[in-house]
Design a protein around this motif. Sequence first.
Motif, PDB file in Angstrom:
ATOM      1  N   VAL A 167       0.837  -1.210   0.000  1.00  0.00           N
ATOM      2  CA  VAL A 167       0.000   0.000   0.000  1.00  0.00           C
ATOM      3  C   VAL A 167       0.862   1.246   0.000  1.00  0.00           C
ATOM      4  CG1 VAL A 167      -1.662   1.337   1.338  1.00  0.00           C
ATOM      5  CG2 VAL A 167      -1.980  -1.130   1.060  1.00  0.00           C
ATOM      6  N   VAL A 168       1.865   1.248   0.899  1.00  0.00           N
ATOM      7  CA  VAL A 168       2.767   2.401   0.955  1.00  0.00           C
ATOM      8  C   VAL A 168       3.501   2.562  -0.369  1.00  0.00           C
ATOM      9  CG1 VAL A 168       4.815   3.348   2.087  1.00  0.00           C
ATOM     10  CG2 VAL A 168       3.016   2.240   3.450  1.00  0.00           C
ATOM     11  N   LEU A 169       3.963   1.428  -0.899  1.00  0.00           N
ATOM     12  CA  LEU A 169       4.662   1.487  -2.180  1.00  0.00           C
ATOM     13  C   LEU A 169       3.728   1.973  -3.289  1.00  0.00           C
ATOM     14  CD1 LEU A 169       7.249   0.902  -3.762  1.00  0.00           C
ATOM     15  CD2 LEU A 169       6.458  -1.447  -4.056  1.00  0.00           C
ATOM     16  N   GLY A 170       2.442   1.518  -3.258  1.00  0.00           N
ATOM     17  CA  GLY A 170       1.492   1.985  -4.257  1.00  0.00           C
ATOM     18  C   GLY A 170       1.243   3.476  -4.163  1.00  0.00           C
ATOM     19  N   ILE A 171       1.083   3.950  -2.911  1.00  0.00           N
ATOM     20  CA  ILE A 171       0.895   5.403  -2.740  1.00  0.00           C
ATOM     21  C   ILE A 171       2.104   6.166  -3.245  1.00  0.00           C
ATOM     22  CG2 ILE A 171       0.618   7.226  -1.009  1.00  0.00           C
ATOM     23  CD1 ILE A 171      -0.972   5.209   0.664  1.00  0.00           C
ATOM     24  N   PHE A 172       3.280   5.635  -2.906  1.00  0.00           N
ATOM     25  CA  PHE A 172       4.513   6.302  -3.344  1.00  0.00           C
ATOM     26  C   PHE A 172       4.603   6.327  -4.873  1.00  0.00           C
ATOM     27  CE2 PHE A 172       8.978   5.848  -4.633  1.00  0.00           C
ATOM     28  CZ  PHE A 172       9.498   7.027  -4.123  1.00  0.00           C
ATOM     29  N   VAL A 173       4.268   5.170  -5.500  1.00  0.00           N
ATOM     30  CA  VAL A 173       4.351   5.108  -6.964  1.00  0.00           C
ATOM     31  C   VAL A 173       3.339   6.054  -7.603  1.00  0.00           C
ATOM     32  CG1 VAL A 173       3.976   3.596  -8.934  1.00  0.00           C
ATOM     33  CG2 VAL A 173       5.289   2.767  -6.971  1.00  0.00           C
ATOM     34  N   VAL A 174       2.099   6.085  -7.055  1.00  0.00           N
ATOM     35  CA  VAL A 174       1.080   6.994  -7.605  1.00  0.00           C
ATOM     36  C   VAL A 174       1.515   8.451  -7.476  1.00  0.00           C
ATOM     37  CG1 VAL A 174      -1.285   7.829  -7.299  1.00  0.00           C
ATOM     38  CG2 VAL A 174      -0.806   5.364  -7.273  1.00  0.00           C
ATOM     39  N   PHE A 175       2.042   8.758  -6.305  1.00  0.00           N
ATOM     40  CA  PHE A 175       2.492  10.144  -6.089  1.00  0.00           C
ATOM     41  C   PHE A 175       3.603  10.514  -7.061  1.00  0.00           C
ATOM     42  CE2 PHE A 175       5.508  13.032  -4.001  1.00  0.00           C
ATOM     43  CZ  PHE A 175       4.698  14.136  -3.797  1.00  0.00           C
ATOM     44  N   LYS A 176       4.557   9.630  -7.206  1.00  0.00           N
ATOM     45  CA  LYS A 176       5.668   9.918  -8.129  1.00  0.00           C
ATOM     46  C   LYS A 176       5.178   9.969  -9.572  1.00  0.00           C
ATOM     47  CE  LYS A 176       9.250  10.463  -7.340  1.00  0.00           C
ATOM     48  NZ  LYS A 176       9.945  11.728  -7.044  1.00  0.00           N
ATOM     49  N   TYR A 177       4.190   9.087  -9.886  1.00  0.00           N
ATOM     50  CA  TYR A 177       3.682   9.101 -11.256  1.00  0.00           C
ATOM     51  C   TYR A 177       3.018  10.440 -11.582  1.00  0.00           C
ATOM     52  CZ  TYR A 177       0.802   7.966 -15.274  1.00  0.00           C
ATOM     53  OH  TYR A 177       0.194   7.989 -16.499  1.00  0.00           O
ATOM     54  N   HIS A 183       5.568  16.836 -15.047  1.00  0.00           N
ATOM     55  CA  HIS A 183       6.833  17.298 -15.619  1.00  0.00           C
ATOM     56  C   HIS A 183       7.337  16.286 -16.646  1.00  0.00           C
ATOM     57  CE1 HIS A 183       6.458  19.014 -11.557  1.00  0.00           C
ATOM     58  NE2 HIS A 183       7.004  20.115 -12.116  1.00  0.00           N
ATOM     59  N   ALA A 184       6.395  15.804 -17.470  1.00  0.00           N
ATOM     60  CA  ALA A 184       6.741  14.765 -18.434  1.00  0.00           C
ATOM     61  C   ALA A 184       7.743  15.245 -19.461  1.00  0.00           C
ATOM     62  CB  ALA A 184       5.473  14.264 -19.121  1.00  0.00           C
ATOM     63  N   ASN A 185       7.776  16.550 -19.688  1.00  0.00           N
ATOM     64  CA  ASN A 185       8.660  17.078 -20.723  1.00  0.00           C
ATOM     65  C   ASN A 185      10.083  17.307 -20.220  1.00  0.00           C
ATOM     66  OD1 ASN A 185       6.541  17.151 -22.571  1.00  0.00           O
ATOM     67  ND2 ASN A 185       5.868  19.178 -21.836  1.00  0.00           N
ATOM     68  N   THR A 186      10.313  16.993 -18.952  1.00  0.00           N
ATOM     69  CA  THR A 186      11.635  17.232 -18.377  1.00  0.00           C
ATOM     70  C   THR A 186      12.414  15.918 -18.323  1.00  0.00           C
ATOM     71  OG1 THR A 186      10.695  18.997 -17.015  1.00  0.00           O
ATOM     72  CG2 THR A 186      12.892  18.199 -16.428  1.00  0.00           C
ATOM     73  N   ASP A 187      13.465  15.811 -19.082  1.00  0.00           N
ATOM     74  CA  ASP A 187      14.282  14.598 -19.111  1.00  0.00           C
ATOM     75  C   ASP A 187      14.956  14.339 -17.774  1.00  0.00           C
ATOM     76  OD1 ASP A 187      13.582  14.265 -21.737  1.00  0.00           O
ATOM     77  OD2 ASP A 187      15.390  15.255 -22.526  1.00  0.00           O
ATOM     78  N   LEU A 188      15.250  15.377 -17.032  1.00  0.00           N
ATOM     79  CA  LEU A 188      15.939  15.213 -15.757  1.00  0.00           C
ATOM     80  C   LEU A 188      15.050  14.485 -14.744  1.00  0.00           C
ATOM     81  CD1 LEU A 188      18.409  15.781 -14.009  1.00  0.00           C
ATOM     82  CD2 LEU A 188      17.385  17.981 -13.393  1.00  0.00           C
ATOM     83  N   GLU A 189      13.767  14.841 -14.699  1.00  0.00           N
ATOM     84  CA  GLU A 189      12.856  14.187 -13.767  1.00  0.00           C
ATOM     85  C   GLU A 189      12.628  12.722 -14.166  1.00  0.00           C
ATOM     86  OE1 GLU A 189       9.309  16.431 -13.508  1.00  0.00           O
ATOM     87  OE2 GLU A 189      10.248  18.128 -12.481  1.00  0.00           O
ATOM     88  N   LEU A 190      12.601  12.476 -15.455  1.00  0.00           N
ATOM     89  CA  LEU A 190      12.463  11.090 -15.906  1.00  0.00           C
ATOM     90  C   LEU A 190      13.653  10.240 -15.477  1.00  0.00           C
ATOM     91  CD1 LEU A 190      10.841   9.032 -17.509  1.00  0.00           C
ATOM     92  CD2 LEU A 190      12.038   9.788 -19.574  1.00  0.00           C
TER      93      LEU A 190
END
Length: 284
Positions: A167-177, A183-190
Amino acid sequence: MYRTWLQFLALLGGFAVPGVLRVGGMEVFMSNEVEAVNGTEVRLKCTFKSKHPVSLSSVTVSWNFRPLAPGDEESVFYYQDTAYPPTEGRFKGHVVWSGDILRQDASISLQDVPFTFNGTYTCQVRNLPDVHGINGEVTLRVVHKVSVSEIGMLAVAIGAAIAIVLVVLGIFVVFKYRKLNRHANTDLELQERELQERELNARVLEERELNGRVIEERELNARVLEESELNARVLEESELNARVQEERELNARVQEERELNARVLEERELNAREKKEWKDPTVC
């Protein structure tokens, strides 16, 4: 006749015979306790380890039963080349062979277990010439309904912990997603996201390896403890044999001294008679 002779050798396996070299001991592995529901089938697992080659003709297996209430020990099962289930008594028609000698497995299964099967079961394995060793024991509890065991509680706790982590990992992944989506256009964040996922996977892999090492260390410690106890028993038997030998030698020396004293006393009496005859020639 051959089977009877092997059983006799197996009974002699627990004693040390003076003048005979003791061979390596058998190791038998069993659970401490097994639980079964009334009327169901349960497998009593018994595995063994021998320092000599294992074959169908060299191994004998004897299962015995000791009830919880005071009573005589009963024979449950015997195996040598083939299975010999009981032909009378409470276990008739309830015991089947479920082991594999070549895989060092001497297990049996009890079918349609009643409450009278509550008690301690002993597994004795002998592999000629390896006839020494400690028998394995397991306690069977026949119940109306399966109770929650410690292993079950541990499995539930581990499952709950894994669920929380997921659950924690899912929340973390959703938040990061969502953050990366903004900021999809930023290569650095990717690149940062990929790096974090790699680090997370590395940590999960490290935790798995660590858990594996912990389990291996526990198993190794258990084996070391079993070997230490076995060595202690062997040492006690050696010391007992040494004391018996010392007592025999002491008794032999005492007997020799008695015989020597008797001969000295006879010589003294003989000398006294000769001296008396020399002084008094009239003495015949």
